[in-house]
Design an enzyme around this catalytic site. Structure first.
Site, short mmCIF file in Angstrom:
data_model
loop_
_atom_site.label_atom_id
_atom_site.label_comp_id
_atom_site.label_asym_id
_atom_site.label_seq_id
_atom_site.Cartn_x
_atom_site.Cartn_y
_atom_site.Cartn_z
CG HIS A 66 -8.78 -1.19 -5.26
ND1 HIS A 66 -9.38 -1.39 -4.05
CD2 HIS A 66 -9.71 -1.38 -6.20
CE1 HIS A 66 -10.65 -1.72 -4.26
NE2 HIS A 66 -10.87 -1.72 -5.56
CE1 TYR A 109 -3.49 -2.63 0.14
CE2 TYR A 109 -2.74 -3.19 2.34
CZ TYR A 109 -3.53 -3.46 1.24
OH TYR A 109 -4.35 -4.55 1.24
C1 DQA Z 1 -7.36 -2.12 -1.08
C2 DQA Z 1 -7.37 -3.57 -1.51
C3 DQA Z 1 -8.32 -4.39 -0.63
O1 DQA Z 1 -8.33 -5.74 -1.04
C4 DQA Z 1 -7.87 -4.31 0.81
O2 DQA Z 1 -8.80 -5.01 1.63
C5 DQA Z 1 -7.67 -2.93 1.29
C6 DQA Z 1 -7.03 -1.97 0.40
C7 DQA Z 1 -6.32 -1.28 -1.86
O3 DQA Z 1 -6.42 -0.06 -1.81
O4 DQA Z 1 -5.41 -1.85 -2.49
O5 DQA Z 1 -7.96 -2.61 2.44
O6 DQA Z 1 -8.64 -1.55 -1.34
#
Ligand code: DQA
Length: 147
Positions: A100, A23
């Site tokens: 995402h 992330y």
């Molecule tokens: C997310 C991807 C999701 O699978 C995960 O549960 C998240 C972050 C992303 O920003 O990559 O909390 O949404």
């Protein structure tokens, strides 16, 4: 001035310390500051919310009706499970961009399914914090085509 609601879902308040290889290392505060700066350049008015609760996210999107021209949402874990968030996006009919940080299609099988994406205008995934900036540009071009 176009108005955009940004919704950050569960656990995104932990960005910075949360699995940075997936992330990124920026905190949510840093991402929001970057978004506000870019919005200023693009002439967009922003409202930003983060919640760990599904019902709060539903209410934030319901509450955007009459104010927002577009919504940017990272539903986080709810992406893969939430019928109610899918339903509110469909109900309010505000053009919505799903974001995402990670590329969900390069991850676990169960993460590759988005319940919410089919009711969104499009999805931007895999560019860490830059995904949000790209979404802001996409929102601007949807709301003010040709600018
Ligand atoms: C997310 C991807 C999701 O699978 C995960 O549960 C998240 C972050 C992303 O920003 O990559 O909390 O949404």
């Amino acid at each position: 001035m176009p108005r955009v609601l940004v919704v950050h879902g569960p656990n995104l308040n932990l960005l910075g310390m949360r699995e940075p290889h997936l992330y990124g290392s920026q905190t949510l505060e840093e991402i929001d500051a970057m978004l506000r700066q870019e919005a200023g350049k693009l002439g967009i008015e922003l409202r930003i919310v983060q919640s760990n609760h599904e019902g709060d996210i539903v209410e934030a999107i319901q509450g955007a009706v009459g104010w927002a021209d577009a919504v940017i949402i990272n539903p986080a874990g709810y992406t893969h499970t939430s019928v109610v968030i899918r339903d509110v996006i469909a109900a309010v009919r505000l053009p919505t961009i799903e974001v995402h940080l990670s590329n969900i299609w390069a991850r676990e099988d169960w993460r590759q399914k988005s319940v919410t994406a089919p009711v969104c205008a499009g999805v931007i995934a895999g560019f860490q914090a830059t995904s949000y900036l790209l979404a802001l540009h996409a929102a601007k071009s949807m709301v003010e085509p040709g600018t």
